[in-house]
Design a protein around this motif. Structure first.
Motif, PDB file in Angstrom:
ATOM      1  N   THR B  42      -2.107  -0.289   6.933  1.00  0.00           N
ATOM      2  CA  THR B  42      -3.231  -0.238   6.011  1.00  0.00           C
ATOM      3  C   THR B  42      -3.134   0.856   4.968  1.00  0.00           C
ATOM      4  OG1 THR B  42      -4.376   1.022   7.702  1.00  0.00           O
ATOM      5  CG2 THR B  42      -4.898  -1.298   7.549  1.00  0.00           C
ATOM      6  N   VAL B  43      -1.930   1.379   4.716  1.00  0.00           N
ATOM      7  CA  VAL B  43      -1.819   2.404   3.682  1.00  0.00           C
ATOM      8  C   VAL B  43      -2.160   1.816   2.318  1.00  0.00           C
ATOM      9  CG1 VAL B  43      -0.278   4.030   2.568  1.00  0.00           C
ATOM     10  CG2 VAL B  43      -0.087   3.617   4.995  1.00  0.00           C
ATOM     11  N   LYS B  44      -1.734   0.564   2.111  1.00  0.00           N
ATOM     12  CA  LYS B  44      -2.024  -0.130   0.858  1.00  0.00           C
ATOM     13  C   LYS B  44      -2.725  -1.437   1.185  1.00  0.00           C
ATOM     14  CE  LYS B  44      -0.108   2.334  -2.407  1.00  0.00           C
ATOM     15  NZ  LYS B  44       1.170   2.971  -2.259  1.00  0.00           N
ATOM     16  N   LEU B  45      -3.464  -1.949   0.215  1.00  0.00           N
ATOM     17  CA  LEU B  45      -4.242  -3.153   0.467  1.00  0.00           C
ATOM     18  C   LEU B  45      -3.358  -4.392   0.615  1.00  0.00           C
ATOM     19  CD1 LEU B  45      -7.060  -4.130   0.837  1.00  0.00           C
ATOM     20  CD2 LEU B  45      -7.324  -4.365  -1.605  1.00  0.00           C
ATOM     21  N   LYS B  46      -2.268  -4.442  -0.158  1.00  0.00           N
ATOM     22  CA  LYS B  46      -1.488  -5.680  -0.177  1.00  0.00           C
ATOM     23  C   LYS B  46      -0.822  -5.982   1.172  1.00  0.00           C
ATOM     24  CE  LYS B  46       1.849  -8.070  -3.037  1.00  0.00           C
ATOM     25  NZ  LYS B  46       3.022  -7.823  -3.879  1.00  0.00           N
ATOM     26  N   ARG B 159      -8.202   3.396   2.066  1.00  0.00           N
ATOM     27  CA  ARG B 159      -7.030   4.276   2.082  1.00  0.00           C
ATOM     28  C   ARG B 159      -6.289   4.219   0.767  1.00  0.00           C
ATOM     29  NH1 ARG B 159      -3.411   3.760   7.291  1.00  0.00           N
ATOM     30  NH2 ARG B 159      -2.546   5.723   6.584  1.00  0.00           N
ATOM     31  N   GLU B 160      -6.183   3.015   0.186  1.00  0.00           N
ATOM     32  CA  GLU B 160      -5.441   2.925  -1.069  1.00  0.00           C
ATOM     33  C   GLU B 160      -6.227   3.568  -2.212  1.00  0.00           C
ATOM     34  OE1 GLU B 160      -3.958  -0.933  -2.099  1.00  0.00           O
ATOM     35  OE2 GLU B 160      -3.141  -0.209  -3.998  1.00  0.00           O
ATOM     36  N   LEU B 161      -7.545   3.293  -2.227  1.00  0.00           N
ATOM     37  CA  LEU B 161      -8.362   3.816  -3.325  1.00  0.00           C
ATOM     38  C   LEU B 161      -8.420   5.342  -3.295  1.00  0.00           C
ATOM     39  CD1 LEU B 161     -10.250   3.107  -5.669  1.00  0.00           C
ATOM     40  CD2 LEU B 161     -12.133   3.197  -4.055  1.00  0.00           C
ATOM     41  N   LEU B 162      -8.691   5.899  -2.114  1.00  0.00           N
ATOM     42  CA  LEU B 162      -8.846   7.351  -2.033  1.00  0.00           C
ATOM     43  C   LEU B 162      -7.499   8.068  -1.951  1.00  0.00           C
ATOM     44  CD1 LEU B 162     -11.867   7.467   0.405  1.00  0.00           C
ATOM     45  CD2 LEU B 162     -11.884   7.650  -2.067  1.00  0.00           C
ATOM     46  N   GLY B 163      -6.502   7.396  -1.398  1.00  0.00           N
ATOM     47  CA  GLY B 163      -5.210   8.050  -1.199  1.00  0.00           C
ATOM     48  C   GLY B 163      -4.317   7.982  -2.413  1.00  0.00           C
ATOM     49  N   SER B 164      -4.196   6.784  -3.024  1.00  0.00           N
ATOM     50  CA  SER B 164      -3.297   6.684  -4.175  1.00  0.00           C
ATOM     51  C   SER B 164      -4.041   6.356  -5.457  1.00  0.00           C
ATOM     52  CB  SER B 164      -2.210   5.618  -3.940  1.00  0.00           C
ATOM     53  OG  SER B 164      -2.173   5.197  -2.620  1.00  0.00           O
ATOM     54  N   GLY B 165      -5.347   6.141  -5.387  1.00  0.00           N
ATOM     55  CA  GLY B 165      -6.118   5.889  -6.593  1.00  0.00           C
ATOM     56  C   GLY B 165      -5.897   4.517  -7.191  1.00  0.00           C
ATOM     57  N   THR B 166      -5.411   3.569  -6.390  1.00  0.00           N
ATOM     58  CA  THR B 166      -5.190   2.225  -6.907  1.00  0.00           C
ATOM     59  C   THR B 166      -5.868   1.206  -5.996  1.00  0.00           C
ATOM     60  OG1 THR B 166      -3.148   2.080  -5.669  1.00  0.00           O
ATOM     61  CG2 THR B 166      -2.964   2.771  -7.950  1.00  0.00           C
ATOM     62  N   GLY B 169      -2.493  -2.068  -6.304  1.00  0.00           N
ATOM     63  CA  GLY B 169      -1.516  -1.589  -7.259  1.00  0.00           C
ATOM     64  C   GLY B 169      -2.087  -1.326  -8.637  1.00  0.00           C
ATOM     65  N   TYR B 170      -3.371  -1.695  -8.874  1.00  0.00           N
ATOM     66  CA  TYR B 170      -3.980  -1.477 -10.185  1.00  0.00           C
ATOM     67  C   TYR B 170      -4.607  -0.083 -10.227  1.00  0.00           C
ATOM     68  CZ  TYR B 170      -6.863  -2.267 -14.298  1.00  0.00           C
ATOM     69  OH  TYR B 170      -7.443  -2.171 -15.529  1.00  0.00           O
ATOM     70  N   PRO B 171      -4.217   0.754 -11.184  1.00  0.00           N
ATOM     71  CA  PRO B 171      -4.671   2.159 -11.182  1.00  0.00           C
ATOM     72  C   PRO B 171      -6.127   2.315 -11.609  1.00  0.00           C
ATOM     73  CG  PRO B 171      -3.275   1.739 -13.071  1.00  0.00           C
ATOM     74  CD  PRO B 171      -3.291   0.471 -12.290  1.00  0.00           C
ATOM     75  N   VAL B 172      -7.058   2.071 -10.685  1.00  0.00           N
ATOM     76  CA  VAL B 172      -8.482   2.094 -11.005  1.00  0.00           C
ATOM     77  C   VAL B 172      -8.943   3.471 -11.466  1.00  0.00           C
ATOM     78  CG1 VAL B 172     -10.776   1.653 -10.089  1.00  0.00           C
ATOM     79  CG2 VAL B 172      -8.829   0.357  -9.246  1.00  0.00           C
ATOM     80  N   ILE B 173      -8.579   4.483 -10.672  1.00  0.00           N
ATOM     81  CA  ILE B 173      -9.075   5.828 -10.943  1.00  0.00           C
ATOM     82  C   ILE B 173      -8.598   6.323 -12.306  1.00  0.00           C
ATOM     83  CG2 ILE B 173      -9.128   8.197 -10.086  1.00  0.00           C
ATOM     84  CD1 ILE B 173     -10.415   6.598  -8.062  1.00  0.00           C
ATOM     85  N   GLN B 174      -7.321   5.993 -12.592  1.00  0.00           N
ATOM     86  CA  GLN B 174      -6.771   6.449 -13.872  1.00  0.00           C
ATOM     87  C   GLN B 174      -7.490   5.794 -15.043  1.00  0.00           C
ATOM     88  OE1 GLN B 174      -2.681   5.442 -14.407  1.00  0.00           O
ATOM     89  NE2 GLN B 174      -2.485   6.758 -16.194  1.00  0.00           N
ATOM     90  N   LYS B 175      -7.782   4.478 -14.892  1.00  0.00           N
ATOM     91  CA  LYS B 175      -8.463   3.748 -15.975  1.00  0.00           C
ATOM     92  C   LYS B 175      -9.877   4.287 -16.178  1.00  0.00           C
ATOM     93  CE  LYS B 175      -5.339   0.539 -16.830  1.00  0.00           C
ATOM     94  NZ  LYS B 175      -4.404   0.730 -17.868  1.00  0.00           N
ATOM     95  N   LEU B 176     -10.499   4.721 -15.081  1.00  0.00           N
ATOM     96  CA  LEU B 176     -11.846   5.267 -15.212  1.00  0.00           C
ATOM     97  C   LEU B 176     -11.837   6.660 -15.825  1.00  0.00           C
ATOM     98  CD1 LEU B 176     -13.506   4.152 -11.867  1.00  0.00           C
ATOM     99  CD2 LEU B 176     -14.010   3.315 -14.156  1.00  0.00           C
ATOM    100  N   GLY B 177     -10.640   7.232 -15.929  1.00  0.00           N
ATOM    101  CA  GLY B 177     -10.536   8.547 -16.546  1.00  0.00           C
ATOM    102  C   GLY B 177     -11.014   9.685 -15.664  1.00  0.00           C
TER     103      GLY B 177
END
Lengths: 205, 217
Positions: B42-46, B159-166, B169-177
């Motif tokens: 479960t490290v990544k969603l995919k 885990r993916e959202l808080l750990g890698s910000g995606t 694989g889509y960079p959500v956190i980065q897009k939100l600035g």
């Protein structure tokens, strides 16, 4: 020799079956209520690992791997039976567990009674099959390395389950929030233990 | 077994087989089955999604096969028969993954093979398929697969959202600035211990909402 010791230490502390890969979680959570039974299960798992992983290694090297059958003659040199490995490994494990069970029943009825239902359940303990599959994936060289990996993984599992059982015995006297009681707090406990184990990461001999 | 033949395919009782494992009788948080693989992928969603799908297929199909064969399997050797059925299905799933989703199959590494020893399979076969008709077993398998998948997806998402910000694989956190606002990823989330703690928290939430699940001391 140094290499063997390195694999041994690494599989106990760094690549710990429970804390790094969560293998054998089901019985780990179910049997860790008292230290006595968890010691028994830990020993049984170590023992079965120590037998099955080297046996599976030999089968993999001389029967299943690509080119492993070349000792039969040149026409067999290209065969690759590795897709069968799941089936063969699980069969070896089930057979070995059955044999171990019969041996223990014969020579140590006390241990047999205390292990009870958990002995046959070792056959479906993910730690056992997982160790065989890791052995295949990591490509250890030679039976000595494989054996030290198996022993290390077993001891790592043993330490993890005895540690958790000791904590859970003490936990009985503390006041845990009702919804967390039992399973919930155990998960969080294992998580905290895993964080502590991560402090050992990077050890090399 | 005692149900009459003319029962509609999706009667209320059958529907319950499908829905109860998703919530009240969840294989991971209530039955404590199949935890091993649930946490590691479960490290990544995919990979979590792929794993959930694979397990659902294997549980459902093996439930049907064993249920159809149940009156012919001698009791003494049922475990090995079940293991052979499961292992065959897992080999098929593994080969399909290797052929069509090689990168995910590499990420899952040994955990595809470990579906064989996933306790959900043996647990459901022993507890349900050995004593119920194929259609019911199929629903039970689907339900349990879905319940397992739900936890995997929730844990994988956080885990993916808080750990890698995606997410996928889509960079959500980065897009939100948020990075420029001083936010940083929590590296702890990628490491194994947080999976355990997250499942512990999910159990906490579920049991606070449903008091009947609380364990006695």
């Amino acid at each position: 020799m140094e290499n063997l010791l390195n694999i041994f230490i690494k599989s106990i502390f760094i690549d710990n079956m429970i804390f790094a890969y969560f293998l054998g979680m089901c019985s780990y959570l179910a049997v860790s209520k008292t230290v006595r039974t968890s010691v028994g299960l830990g020993i049984a798992v170590t023992f079965v690992l120590l037998i099955t992983v080297p046996v599976n290694y030999l089968i993999d090297t001389y029967l299943l791997k690509k080119g492993a059958l070349s000792w039969l003659g040149a026409s067999f040199a290209d065969l690759d039976l590795s897709f069968l490995s799941f089936m063969i490994f699980i069969a070896v494990i089930a057979a070995m567990v059955q044999i171990v069970e019969m041996v223990i029943e014969k020579f140590s009825p006390a241990l047999y009674n205390s292990l009870g239902i958990f002995l046959p359940l070792i056959a479906v303990n993910c730690a056992i099959l997982g160790a065989s599959l890791f052995m295949q994936e990591r490509e250890y060289h030679g039976i000595a390395e494989v054996t030290s990996f198996a022993l290390g993984s077993g001891i790592g599992w043993f330490l993890a389950i005895v540690g958790l059982a000791a904590i859970r015995e003490k936990l009985r006297y503390s006041n845990v929030p009702a919804p967390l009681r039992g399973l919930g707090i155990t998960f969080i406990l294992v998580g905290l233990m895993a964080i502590a184990f991560m402090g050992l990461m990077g050890i090399k001999l | 077994m005692s149900t009459p033949e003319k029962e509609p395919l999706l009667s209320a009782k059958n529907l319950k087989l499908l829905t109860s494992p998703v919530g009240k009788n969840n294989p991971i948080t209530v039955q404590v089955l199949g935890i091993c693989s649930a946490l590691a992928v479960t490290v990544k969603l995919k990979p979590a999604l792929v794993m959930a799908l694979s397990v659902t297929i294997v549980v459902a199909v093996s439930n049907v096969v064993i249920s159809a064969l149940r009156s012919r399997i001698p009791d003494r050797i049922r475990i090995i028969v079940q293991l052979v059925v499961i292992a065959t299905l897992v080999i098929i799933v593994d080969q399909v993954l290797k052929a069509y989703a090689f990168d995910v199959s590499k990420q899952l590494s040994v955990f595809v093979g470990l579906i064989i020893t996933n306790c959900i399979l043996m647990g459901r076969l022993e507890a349900f398929a050995m004593s119920n008709s194929p259609w019911k077993s199929f629903l039970d398998g689907l339900g349990n697969g879905a319940g397992y998948g739900l936890i995997l997806i929730v844990v994988g998402f956080f885990r993916e959202l808080l750990g890698s910000g995606t997410v996928m694989g889509y960079p959500v956190i980065q897009k939100l600035g948020l990075y420029s606002a001083g936010y940083e990823n929590n590296g702890m989330m990628i490491l194994p211990p947080m999976a355990l703690i997250l499942v512990g928290l999910i159990i906490w939430v579920q049991r606070s909402r449903d008091k009947s699940l609380i364990e006695n001391k």
